[in-house]
Design an enzyme around this catalytic site. Sequence first.
Site, PDB file in Angstrom:
ATOM      1  N   MET A  21       0.849  -1.193   0.000  1.00  0.00           N
ATOM      2  CA  MET A  21       0.000   0.000   0.000  1.00  0.00           C
ATOM      3  C   MET A  21       0.891   1.252   0.000  1.00  0.00           C
ATOM      4  O   MET A  21       0.446   2.332   0.400  1.00  0.00           O
ATOM      5  CB  MET A  21      -0.932  -0.012   1.209  1.00  0.00           C
ATOM      6  N   GLN A  31       6.010 -11.166   7.261  1.00  0.00           N
ATOM      7  CA  GLN A  31       5.520 -11.929   8.423  1.00  0.00           C
ATOM      8  C   GLN A  31       4.800 -11.037   9.430  1.00  0.00           C
ATOM      9  O   GLN A  31       4.001 -11.514  10.228  1.00  0.00           O
ATOM     10  CB  GLN A  31       6.711 -12.621   9.117  1.00  0.00           C
ATOM     11  N   LYS A  32       5.066  -9.723   9.395  1.00  0.00           N
ATOM     12  CA  LYS A  32       4.419  -8.851  10.387  1.00  0.00           C
ATOM     13  C   LYS A  32       2.905  -9.000  10.332  1.00  0.00           C
ATOM     14  O   LYS A  32       2.235  -9.003  11.352  1.00  0.00           O
ATOM     15  CB  LYS A  32       4.808  -7.385  10.189  1.00  0.00           C
ATOM     16  N   VAL A  69      11.162  -6.968   9.399  1.00  0.00           N
ATOM     17  CA  VAL A  69      12.349  -6.124   9.574  1.00  0.00           C
ATOM     18  C   VAL A  69      12.074  -5.196  10.763  1.00  0.00           C
ATOM     19  O   VAL A  69      10.975  -4.658  10.888  1.00  0.00           O
ATOM     20  CB  VAL A  69      12.651  -5.305   8.302  1.00  0.00           C
ATOM     21  N   ARG A 114       2.630   2.644   9.462  1.00  0.00           N
ATOM     22  CA  ARG A 114       1.905   3.388  10.499  1.00  0.00           C
ATOM     23  C   ARG A 114       2.835   3.928  11.582  1.00  0.00           C
ATOM     24  O   ARG A 114       2.404   4.754  12.393  1.00  0.00           O
ATOM     25  CB  ARG A 114       0.801   2.531  11.105  1.00  0.00           C
ATOM     26  N   GLN A 160     -10.269  -2.609   2.489  1.00  0.00           N
ATOM     27  CA  GLN A 160      -9.779  -3.279   3.698  1.00  0.00           C
ATOM     28  C   GLN A 160      -9.761  -2.363   4.922  1.00  0.00           C
ATOM     29  O   GLN A 160      -9.255  -2.738   5.968  1.00  0.00           O
ATOM     30  CB  GLN A 160      -8.415  -3.918   3.453  1.00  0.00           C
ATOM     31  N   HIS A 191       9.254  -3.513   3.201  1.00  0.00           N
ATOM     32  CA  HIS A 191       8.807  -3.738   1.814  1.00  0.00           C
ATOM     33  C   HIS A 191      10.003  -4.053   0.914  1.00  0.00           C
ATOM     34  O   HIS A 191       9.937  -4.899   0.028  1.00  0.00           O
ATOM     35  CB  HIS A 191       8.131  -2.484   1.250  1.00  0.00           C
ATOM     36  N   LEU A 199       9.035  -2.640  11.653  1.00  0.00           N
ATOM     37  CA  LEU A 199       8.784  -1.555  10.690  1.00  0.00           C
ATOM     38  C   LEU A 199       7.346  -1.643  10.200  1.00  0.00           C
ATOM     39  O   LEU A 199       6.838  -2.731   9.922  1.00  0.00           O
ATOM     40  CB  LEU A 199       9.744  -1.645   9.505  1.00  0.00           C
TER      41      LEU A 199
HETATM   42  O1  PAF Z   1      -0.080  -5.849   3.624  1.00  0.00           O
HETATM   43  C1  PAF Z   1      -0.502  -4.916   2.898  1.00  0.00           C
HETATM   44  O2  PAF Z   1       0.165  -3.889   2.687  1.00  0.00           O
HETATM   45  C2  PAF Z   1      -1.882  -5.011   2.284  1.00  0.00           C
HETATM   46  O3  PAF Z   1      -2.773  -5.652   3.142  1.00  0.00           O
HETATM   47  C3  PAF Z   1      -1.872  -5.701   0.901  1.00  0.00           C
HETATM   48  C4  PAF Z   1      -1.416  -7.147   1.007  1.00  0.00           C
HETATM   49  C5  PAF Z   1      -0.955  -4.937  -0.036  1.00  0.00           C
HETATM   50  C6  PAF Z   1      -3.282  -5.699   0.302  1.00  0.00           C
HETATM   51  O4  PAF Z   1      -3.767  -4.403   0.158  1.00  0.00           O
END
Ligand code: PAF
Length: 283
Positions: free
Chosen positions: A30, A148-149, A176, A187, A61, A37, A184
């Site tokens: 996101m 895994q977070k 991480v 948010r 979501q 990431h 990390l």
């Molecule tokens: O983990 C996330 O950042 C989100 O839940 C994902 C998997 C990209 C789906 O929007």
Amino acid sequence: MIELTTTQELKAWVRAMHARDRRIGLVPTMGALHEGHLSLVDAARSGSDVVVMSIFVNPAQFGPNEDLARYPRDLVRDRALASSRGVDVIFVPPVEAMYPDGAEMRVVPGKVATRWEGEFRPGHFAGVLTIVAKLFHLSEPECAWFGQKDFQQAALIRQMVRDLDFPLEVEVVPTVREAGGLALSSRNAFLSAADREQALGLSRALAAAAAAFGSGTRDAAALERLMRGGLAVHPGVKVEYIAVADPDTLEPVQHADERTVVLIAARVGSTRLIDNVILGKGL
Ligand code: PAF
């Protein structure tokens, strides 16, 4: 790095890659990218020929009282980070591209989604699985990479892939952490310096549970008590749940083993944080 915004462009690129027998790795995000990431990108690069990263803040979501509007967004920085780490394509669709008018179908998750995050964020996993299923269809990856977070999310995605026969592998990459242990998360940007100090309570409590497991404690209730005791010195941490659970079903267990996961969710100031540890692996 190429930037694509329409599903048609992405599908055409995917067709061209598969025509050349290229193995596609997908890293769904996101945005508001951080080293967590980017560790997914590193893993995806070593396991595939080309890497697609999606950057899409998925409204489906977020609950009505959640932080969709204030979720951090910084596409200029994300572009630079993704490109510097070797992403081949970023897919940055507008909301209408993913949810055109009249799109009302959702993936309906099973029992695994009802506990823990599912209890505190009703509808959250239906939204996650729906967007992830769409991203799988659009980018046809051989492999997709998750952190895994978001442990329960990863368990549900694995289950969706199995139950709905998606032809791909799901890989989960360890969390991480900052030097002090804080996991990390995009948010974390909302945490003040004082909040940050309090937030260390989550990883400290998980580390204490893993250490106790390492010294022979197997009783789940004792592990939870230990964590809650440690959190008493972090009054700014408002625990929503602590779960000692089976890693596949997410059902609570009474006796922990190497595979058992301990999950925690808490509010620190106005920010909701989650973290977890697999007892046999530690933080
Ligand atoms: O983990 C996330 O950042 C989100 O839940 C994902 C998997 C990209 C789906 O929007």
